[in-house]
Design a protein around this motif. Structure first.
Motif, PDB file in Angstrom:
ATOM      1  N   GLU A  35      97.192 122.710  21.322  1.00  0.00           N
ATOM      2  CA  GLU A  35      98.513 123.030  21.899  1.00  0.00           C
ATOM      3  C   GLU A  35      99.628 122.327  21.144  1.00  0.00           C
ATOM      4  OE1 GLU A  35      98.262 121.944  26.039  1.00  0.00           O
ATOM      5  OE2 GLU A  35      96.801 123.533  26.469  1.00  0.00           O
ATOM      6  N   LEU A  36      99.443 121.044  20.857  1.00  0.00           N
ATOM      7  CA  LEU A  36     100.475 120.247  20.186  1.00  0.00           C
ATOM      8  C   LEU A  36     100.813 120.810  18.815  1.00  0.00           C
ATOM      9  CD1 LEU A  36     102.229 117.651  20.291  1.00  0.00           C
ATOM     10  CD2 LEU A  36     100.273 116.434  19.339  1.00  0.00           C
ATOM     11  N   THR A  37      99.799 121.313  18.111  1.00  0.00           N
ATOM     12  CA  THR A  37     100.010 121.816  16.746  1.00  0.00           C
ATOM     13  C   THR A  37     100.145 123.333  16.690  1.00  0.00           C
ATOM     14  OG1 THR A  37      97.632 122.006  16.279  1.00  0.00           O
ATOM     15  CG2 THR A  37      98.678 119.871  15.806  1.00  0.00           C
ATOM     16  N   ASN A  38     100.269 123.962  17.835  1.00  0.00           N
ATOM     17  CA  ASN A  38     100.357 125.427  17.906  1.00  0.00           C
ATOM     18  C   ASN A  38      99.204 126.092  17.154  1.00  0.00           C
ATOM     19  OD1 ASN A  38     102.768 125.597  19.483  1.00  0.00           O
ATOM     20  ND2 ASN A  38     103.902 124.997  17.655  1.00  0.00           N
ATOM     21  N   GLY A  39      98.007 125.518  17.272  1.00  0.00           N
ATOM     22  CA  GLY A  39      96.823 126.094  16.665  1.00  0.00           C
ATOM     23  C   GLY A  39      96.623 125.780  15.196  1.00  0.00           C
ATOM     24  N   ARG A  40      97.536 125.017  14.608  1.00  0.00           N
ATOM     25  CA  ARG A  40      97.416 124.670  13.182  1.00  0.00           C
ATOM     26  C   ARG A  40      96.235 123.748  12.933  1.00  0.00           C
ATOM     27  NH1 ARG A  40      99.041 120.504  10.296  1.00  0.00           N
ATOM     28  NH2 ARG A  40     100.321 119.648  11.956  1.00  0.00           N
ATOM     29  N   VAL A  41      95.994 122.829  13.884  1.00  0.00           N
ATOM     30  CA  VAL A  41      94.866 121.903  13.768  1.00  0.00           C
ATOM     31  C   VAL A  41      93.923 122.176  14.930  1.00  0.00           C
ATOM     32  CG1 VAL A  41      94.139 119.480  13.747  1.00  0.00           C
ATOM     33  CG2 VAL A  41      96.298 120.148  12.653  1.00  0.00           C
ATOM     34  N   ILE A  42      92.705 122.535  14.581  1.00  0.00           N
ATOM     35  CA  ILE A  42      91.680 122.756  15.598  1.00  0.00           C
ATOM     36  C   ILE A  42      90.529 121.817  15.276  1.00  0.00           C
ATOM     37  CG2 ILE A  42      90.019 124.400  16.545  1.00  0.00           C
ATOM     38  CD1 ILE A  42      92.128 126.564  16.093  1.00  0.00           C
ATOM     39  N   ILE A  43      90.104 121.072  16.267  1.00  0.00           N
ATOM     40  CA  ILE A  43      89.016 120.115  16.076  1.00  0.00           C
ATOM     41  C   ILE A  43      87.797 120.628  16.830  1.00  0.00           C
ATOM     42  CG2 ILE A  43      88.261 117.733  16.381  1.00  0.00           C
ATOM     43  CD1 ILE A  43      91.260 116.954  16.452  1.00  0.00           C
ATOM     44  N   GLY A  44      86.726 120.868  16.097  1.00  0.00           N
ATOM     45  CA  GLY A  44      85.486 121.319  16.715  1.00  0.00           C
ATOM     46  C   GLY A  44      84.758 120.165  17.385  1.00  0.00           C
ATOM     47  N   PRO A  45      83.835 120.474  18.279  1.00  0.00           N
ATOM     48  CA  PRO A  45      83.124 119.433  19.007  1.00  0.00           C
ATOM     49  C   PRO A  45      82.331 118.478  18.112  1.00  0.00           C
ATOM     50  CG  PRO A  45      82.398 121.627  19.710  1.00  0.00           C
ATOM     51  CD  PRO A  45      83.474 121.817  18.697  1.00  0.00           C
ATOM     52  N   GLY A  46      81.716 118.988  17.056  1.00  0.00           N
ATOM     53  CA  GLY A  46      80.947 118.109  16.167  1.00  0.00           C
ATOM     54  C   GLY A  46      81.822 117.059  15.517  1.00  0.00           C
ATOM     55  N   THR A  47      82.948 117.500  14.973  1.00  0.00           N
ATOM     56  CA  THR A  47      83.908 116.580  14.347  1.00  0.00           C
ATOM     57  C   THR A  47      84.462 115.612  15.376  1.00  0.00           C
ATOM     58  OG1 THR A  47      84.517 118.222  12.689  1.00  0.00           O
ATOM     59  CG2 THR A  47      86.103 116.443  13.084  1.00  0.00           C
TER      60      THR A  47
END
Length: 107
Positions: A35-47
């Motif tokens: 939300e904060l990055t408007n979808g630019r940064v997505i962090i997967g569960p593994g990472t």
């Protein structure tokens, strides 16, 4: 002399840590970053969970509570110092760019 492992932070690291200025669980962190990055940064569960485990080991964050498989975390003073250093580093990059490329002119 070995380079400090967290001398500079990746975007994922930085966003995880700023999210943890308020107590959060992993799922909440992933949503907040997206939300904060408007979808630019997505962090997967593994990472995410790999970084959270490392941050706990390095005392950058602490676990605050565990309910079933859900763990909550919050940043420590050491972690706060790290994000402040990263903020200052990135600000210096921005300032250097403006000085050299933009000729010091504000836009």
């Amino acid at each position: 002399m070995a380079r400090d492992k967290y001398q500079t932070l990746t975007e994922q690291m930085f966003y995880i840590l700023i999210c943890l200025t308020q107590e959060s669980c992993g799922v909440d962190i992933m949503k907040k970053v997206e939300e904060l990055t408007n979808g630019r940064v997505i962090i997967g569960p593994g990472t995410l969970y790999s970084l959270l485990d490392n941050f706990v080991k390095e005392k950058i964050i602490i676990e605050t509570k565990i309910e079933n498989r859900r763990k909550n975390y919050v940043i420590t003073s050491h972690g706060t110092e790290m994000i402040e250093k990263e903020y200052l580093r990135v600000t210096k990059l921005k300032n250097d760019y403006e000085m050299l490329i933009k000729g010091g002119k504000e836009q």
